[in-house]
Motif scaffolding. Sequence first.
Motif, short mmCIF file in Angstrom:
data_model
loop_
_atom_site.label_atom_id
_atom_site.label_comp_id
_atom_site.label_asym_id
_atom_site.label_seq_id
_atom_site.Cartn_x
_atom_site.Cartn_y
_atom_site.Cartn_z
N ASN A 47 42.49 30.97 42.89
CA ASN A 47 41.77 32.23 43.13
C ASN A 47 42.44 33.33 42.24
O ASN A 47 41.99 34.42 42.69
CB ASN A 47 41.55 32.45 44.61
N THR A 48 43.26 33.20 41.45
CA THR A 48 43.82 34.38 40.94
C THR A 48 43.76 34.64 39.36
O THR A 48 44.22 35.42 38.70
CB THR A 48 45.38 34.48 40.76
N ILE A 81 41.14 36.31 36.57
CA ILE A 81 40.20 37.21 36.13
C ILE A 81 39.56 36.75 34.79
O ILE A 81 40.42 37.29 33.92
CB ILE A 81 40.97 38.70 36.24
N ILE A 99 33.80 43.16 40.14
CA ILE A 99 33.86 42.02 41.39
C ILE A 99 35.22 41.57 41.63
O ILE A 99 35.53 41.05 42.74
CB ILE A 99 33.11 40.87 40.93
N GLN A 100 36.30 42.02 40.85
CA GLN A 100 37.57 41.55 41.36
C GLN A 100 38.44 43.04 41.13
O GLN A 100 38.49 43.78 40.24
CB GLN A 100 38.09 40.57 40.49
N GLY A 128 43.14 43.12 41.07
CA GLY A 128 44.43 42.61 41.44
C GLY A 128 45.71 43.38 40.90
O GLY A 128 45.52 44.44 40.55
N VAL A 167 45.04 38.81 43.76
CA VAL A 167 43.71 39.16 43.30
C VAL A 167 42.70 39.00 44.46
O VAL A 167 42.60 37.93 45.23
CB VAL A 167 43.29 38.09 42.12
N ILE A 168 41.97 40.01 44.56
CA ILE A 168 40.70 39.70 45.63
C ILE A 168 39.56 39.98 44.85
O ILE A 168 39.21 40.43 43.78
CB ILE A 168 40.85 41.04 46.58
N ARG A 169 38.50 39.35 45.42
CA ARG A 169 36.82 39.30 45.00
C ARG A 169 36.32 39.90 46.09
O ARG A 169 36.32 39.89 47.17
CB ARG A 169 36.53 37.93 44.89
N GLY A 199 38.25 43.03 37.24
CA GLY A 199 37.52 42.15 36.68
C GLY A 199 36.07 42.51 36.97
O GLY A 199 35.56 43.06 37.81
N LYS A 228 31.56 41.54 36.29
CA LYS A 228 30.71 40.49 36.24
C LYS A 228 30.47 39.74 34.81
O LYS A 228 30.71 40.83 33.89
CB LYS A 228 29.42 40.84 36.87
#
Length: 463
Positions: free
Chosen positions: A323-324, A326, A379-380, A382, A429-431, A460, A462
């Motif tokens: 999930n990291t 981008i 959307i992200q 990190g 990284v967060i979404r 990051g 869309k």
Amino acid sequence: MRDIRLFVFILFTSTSILSSQSLYELQKEFIDLRFGVFFHFGIMTFTGDPWATPHQDISKFNPADLDCNQWADAASKAKMKFAILTTKHHDGFCLWDSKYTEYDVASTPWKNGKGDALREFVDAFRKKGIEPCFYYSVWDNTHGIGNKEINRDDIEFIKGQLTELLTNYGKIKLLFIDGWSWKMGHRAVPYDEIRELVKKLQPECLLIDNTHIPELYHNDLIHFETAVKCPADNRLPGMQSMLINKSGGNDWFWSPDVATAPLLTADEILESLDYLEKRWSVFVLNCPPNNKGLIDSSIVERLSEIGEKWEPDFNRPPLPETNTVIEHPVVIKSAEAESGNADFAVDGINDRYYYSYWESDSTLPQSIIFDLGKNYDLIQFGYLPKYTPVVQPDNDGSITSYVLYASKDKIDFDKIAEGNWMGDHRMKVIRFPAVSARYLKLVVNSAVNNRAIITEALAGKKK
């Protein structure tokens, strides 16, 4: 080259369609190739000049017996499934006729200036069912790119040459870029702009920059270079590079002593293959062609020996998902903070011997504001924690509690995420649901050793 243009207008044909495969599927497919070969071949092979020497005597480039079919046959016997060729190294010499420079094969005596080493390379390897890949250096010591402040002409030069490479030679599975993050940084030569060009020209081409960061920071694969070994707990798509010759050579290029140099033994190479295969990292072995355009017989024999002894482990579990990633990054233009040098968190400059990072004082909570230059649908977010030479991640200053805000005008901020992170050295990284914003504000509530350290901040958008 005979005519420099600052802007390239290209009619994108079938290569411009979107990939039907996800990035994870492309990463998994490449990792399943397992074993490949790296060819450092260029003007250094012929002059013997030191690494990155500008303005070498290119009249010496004349590989009279160049036989990429010999290269491909040797790689095939070793059961290698991909091959990387240096299209242009730091010295700036191009193995193809580039319209952006005369410092290329068209200005050499080889084939009366009509040769194209890249064409011979891709054709030979495709005939053997081996995926051709390209290496390209952004740092160009002859043209001065990376030796001074980057300007728009420099960026268009880079984009023009990359366009030539990715439109004239068919499908390229991997583009390996060097001399970028560690020389001038991903902000000066904007990573998002270059990535978008590469993915527009070849949506299924994976992109590596030699960042000396063992995380998927601005990378589709991690590169572990020579002495920097893929860690035992690696679960990310990686590539380990190594030289087949234990001594001799002109850096990664050939020199006459390679012909008699001790080589890695077959057992040593098999041991590396076994170790790396279990850790989802491909192994790429540098086998430098000589100044005749051939691979020395000792290397050919060693590759054949490897192929007789090695079999891939097809029972290996598939590449773990992460999930990291981008996938659509936005390069952050600037930053400001309550303490410390905030610019170090967004300069995009990292080298195995030098890492810049923002470090706050010990008064927490504390905030740092990132300016993306314009509004994006984000959307992200990190960040990379602290790194020290040589390629040593460190949990000192790792953020453990945070709140993230977004704003269009740097006046009114809305909270878009908050949470806790492990106080370790891994990239975070967060979404979050898409939000239109130009500014992001990170408030650090707590961190290891009561101060925050950010080597690089990431954003990051869309698709």
